[in-house]
Design a protein around this motif. Structure first.
Motif, mmCIF file in Angstrom:
data_model
loop_
_atom_site.group_PDB
_atom_site.id
_atom_site.type_symbol
_atom_site.label_atom_id
_atom_site.label_comp_id
_atom_site.label_asym_id
_atom_site.label_seq_id
_atom_site.Cartn_x
_atom_site.Cartn_y
_atom_site.Cartn_z
ATOM 1 N N THR A 1 -3.804 10.464 -4.393
ATOM 2 C CA THR A 1 -4.975 9.677 -4.783
ATOM 3 C C THR A 1 -4.573 8.511 -5.683
ATOM 4 O O THR A 1 -5.142 7.420 -5.581
ATOM 5 N N GLY A 2 -3.591 8.703 -6.541
ATOM 6 C CA GLY A 2 -3.107 7.603 -7.371
ATOM 7 C C GLY A 2 -2.509 6.491 -6.527
ATOM 8 O O GLY A 2 -2.752 5.308 -6.778
ATOM 9 N N ALA A 3 -1.737 6.872 -5.521
ATOM 10 C CA ALA A 3 -1.150 5.880 -4.624
ATOM 11 C C ALA A 3 -2.249 5.151 -3.843
ATOM 12 O O ALA A 3 -2.190 3.929 -3.666
ATOM 13 N N LEU A 4 -3.264 5.889 -3.406
ATOM 14 C CA LEU A 4 -4.376 5.279 -2.686
ATOM 15 C C LEU A 4 -5.115 4.279 -3.574
ATOM 16 O O LEU A 4 -5.388 3.145 -3.168
ATOM 17 N N ILE A 5 -5.401 4.678 -4.796
ATOM 18 C CA ILE A 5 -6.146 3.807 -5.711
ATOM 19 C C ILE A 5 -5.341 2.568 -6.078
ATOM 20 O O ILE A 5 -5.874 1.455 -6.086
ATOM 21 N N ILE A 6 -4.048 2.720 -6.370
ATOM 22 C CA ILE A 6 -3.259 1.539 -6.735
ATOM 23 C C ILE A 6 -3.149 0.586 -5.551
ATOM 24 O O ILE A 6 -3.204 -0.633 -5.717
ATOM 25 N N GLY A 7 -3.048 1.136 -4.354
ATOM 26 C CA GLY A 7 -3.020 0.284 -3.162
ATOM 27 C C GLY A 7 -4.324 -0.480 -2.991
ATOM 28 O O GLY A 7 -4.328 -1.669 -2.669
ATOM 29 N N MET A 8 -5.449 0.211 -3.223
ATOM 30 C CA MET A 8 -6.746 -0.436 -3.100
ATOM 31 C C MET A 8 -6.920 -1.546 -4.131
ATOM 32 O O MET A 8 -7.380 -2.643 -3.804
ATOM 33 N N VAL A 9 -6.555 -1.272 -5.375
ATOM 34 C CA VAL A 9 -6.718 -2.271 -6.439
ATOM 35 C C VAL A 9 -5.856 -3.493 -6.158
ATOM 36 O O VAL A 9 -6.315 -4.640 -6.266
ATOM 37 N N VAL B 1 13.136 4.774 -1.753
ATOM 38 C CA VAL B 1 12.594 6.107 -1.439
ATOM 39 C C VAL B 1 13.675 7.172 -1.588
ATOM 40 O O VAL B 1 13.471 8.199 -2.247
ATOM 41 N N ILE B 2 14.820 6.940 -0.979
ATOM 42 C CA ILE B 2 15.902 7.932 -1.016
ATOM 43 C C ILE B 2 16.430 8.105 -2.440
ATOM 44 O O ILE B 2 16.578 9.236 -2.924
ATOM 45 N N THR C 1 2.778 8.302 -12.083
ATOM 46 C CA THR C 1 3.747 7.226 -11.931
ATOM 47 C C THR C 1 4.186 7.065 -10.487
ATOM 48 O O THR C 1 4.768 6.044 -10.140
ATOM 49 N N VAL C 2 3.890 8.040 -9.664
ATOM 50 C CA VAL C 2 4.284 7.900 -8.262
ATOM 51 C C VAL C 2 3.522 6.754 -7.617
ATOM 52 O O VAL C 2 4.006 6.140 -6.675
ATOM 53 N N SER C 3 2.353 6.412 -8.145
ATOM 54 C CA SER C 3 1.613 5.280 -7.594
ATOM 55 C C SER C 3 2.393 3.985 -7.785
ATOM 56 O O SER C 3 2.436 3.137 -6.892
ATOM 57 N N SER C 4 3.044 3.818 -8.927
ATOM 58 C CA SER C 4 3.867 2.625 -9.163
ATOM 59 C C SER C 4 5.053 2.595 -8.213
ATOM 60 O O SER C 4 5.384 1.551 -7.632
ATOM 61 N N PHE C 5 5.697 3.722 -8.045
ATOM 62 C CA PHE C 5 6.830 3.834 -7.129
ATOM 63 C C PHE C 5 6.401 3.455 -5.710
ATOM 64 O O PHE C 5 7.078 2.686 -5.025
ATOM 65 N N CYS C 6 5.263 3.956 -5.280
ATOM 66 C CA CYS C 6 4.777 3.661 -3.929
ATOM 67 C C CYS C 6 4.426 2.190 -3.777
ATOM 68 O O CYS C 6 4.746 1.572 -2.755
ATOM 69 N N LEU C 7 3.788 1.614 -4.786
ATOM 70 C CA LEU C 7 3.443 0.200 -4.734
ATOM 71 C C LEU C 7 4.701 -0.659 -4.651
ATOM 72 O O LEU C 7 4.777 -1.599 -3.849
ATOM 73 N N CYS D 1 15.365 11.708 -8.948
ATOM 74 C CA CYS D 1 14.338 12.379 -9.760
ATOM 75 C C CYS D 1 14.400 13.893 -9.591
ATOM 76 O O CYS D 1 14.268 14.635 -10.573
ATOM 77 N N LEU D 2 14.603 14.359 -8.375
ATOM 78 C CA LEU D 2 14.755 15.810 -8.180
ATOM 79 C C LEU D 2 15.992 16.317 -8.913
ATOM 80 O O LEU D 2 15.962 17.365 -9.561
ATOM 81 N N ALA D 3 17.088 15.572 -8.829
ATOM 82 C CA ALA D 3 18.315 15.963 -9.528
ATOM 83 C C ALA D 3 18.105 15.944 -11.036
ATOM 84 O O ALA D 3 18.544 16.858 -11.749
ATOM 85 N N ALA D 4 17.404 14.927 -11.549
ATOM 86 C CA ALA D 4 17.159 14.839 -12.988
ATOM 87 C C ALA D 4 16.310 16.001 -13.479
ATOM 88 O O ALA D 4 16.589 16.581 -14.540
ATOM 89 N N VAL D 5 15.297 16.368 -12.710
ATOM 90 C CA VAL D 5 14.471 17.522 -13.094
ATOM 91 C C VAL D 5 15.327 18.782 -13.110
ATOM 92 O O VAL D 5 15.251 19.587 -14.039
ATOM 93 N N ALA D 6 16.161 18.964 -12.094
ATOM 94 C CA ALA D 6 17.007 20.154 -12.034
ATOM 95 C C ALA D 6 17.999 20.185 -13.196
ATOM 96 O O ALA D 6 18.170 21.218 -13.858
ATOM 97 N N ILE D 7 18.639 19.054 -13.466
ATOM 98 C CA ILE D 7 19.604 18.994 -14.574
ATOM 99 C C ILE D 7 18.907 19.247 -15.898
ATOM 100 O O ILE D 7 19.394 20.007 -16.741
#
Length: 133
Positions: free
Chosen positions: A45-53, A107-108, A83-89, A114-120
């Motif tokens: 929904t954040g990605a949808l809203i940032i795209g709409m705005v 994307v990659i 923050t994923v909305s910013s990444f997607c935008l 980010c997955l690695a940082a969370v795990a570490i």
């Protein structure tokens, strides 16, 4: 950055963070928490809203294109919401600028790092905590 901009970002961030908490919690109650449905709904929904705005801002440059609306809604509200909305935008902007290779890299790299940082962070924090126990 001006004081007005800081206040707008802070106000938007407070509302966005509270909204993220409420939406994620409500979705978790409805659909359960075994899978992170609440986070997924917030991110989508954040990605949808940032795209709409931003889409509205491109067509109707007036109010939607103002720096104050950007500070309040995009940076503050949606930054606090997800923050994923910013990444997607940023990824969509790369595609629109015909930089598809960079979009794919974004994307990659973002997903992997980010997955690695969370795990570490998780395992590093657990390791540190185990020595304090």
């Amino acid at each position: 950055m001006t004081l007005d901009a800081c206040l707008l970002v802070g106000l938007g961030g407070a509302v966005g963070g509270a909204s993220r908490f409420m939406v994620s919690d409500a979705v978790g109650h409805w659909w359960g928490t075994r899978f992170p449905w609440g986070t997924l709904v917030v991110n989508v929904t954040g990605a949808l809203i940032i795209g709409m705005v931003v889409g509205l801002a491109r067509v109707y440059a007036g109010a939607f294109g103002s720096p104050q609306i950007h500070d309040l809604i995009i940076t503050g509200l949606l930054g606090g919401y997800t923050t994923v909305s910013s990444f997607c935008l940023q990824t969509i902007n790369l595609v629109l600028d015909q930089q598809t290779g960079l979009a794919f890299l974004n994307v990659i790299a973002s997903t992997t790092l980010c997955l690695a940082a969370v795990a570490i962070g998780y395992f590093g924090g657990s390791w540190v905590a185990s020595y304090g126990a």
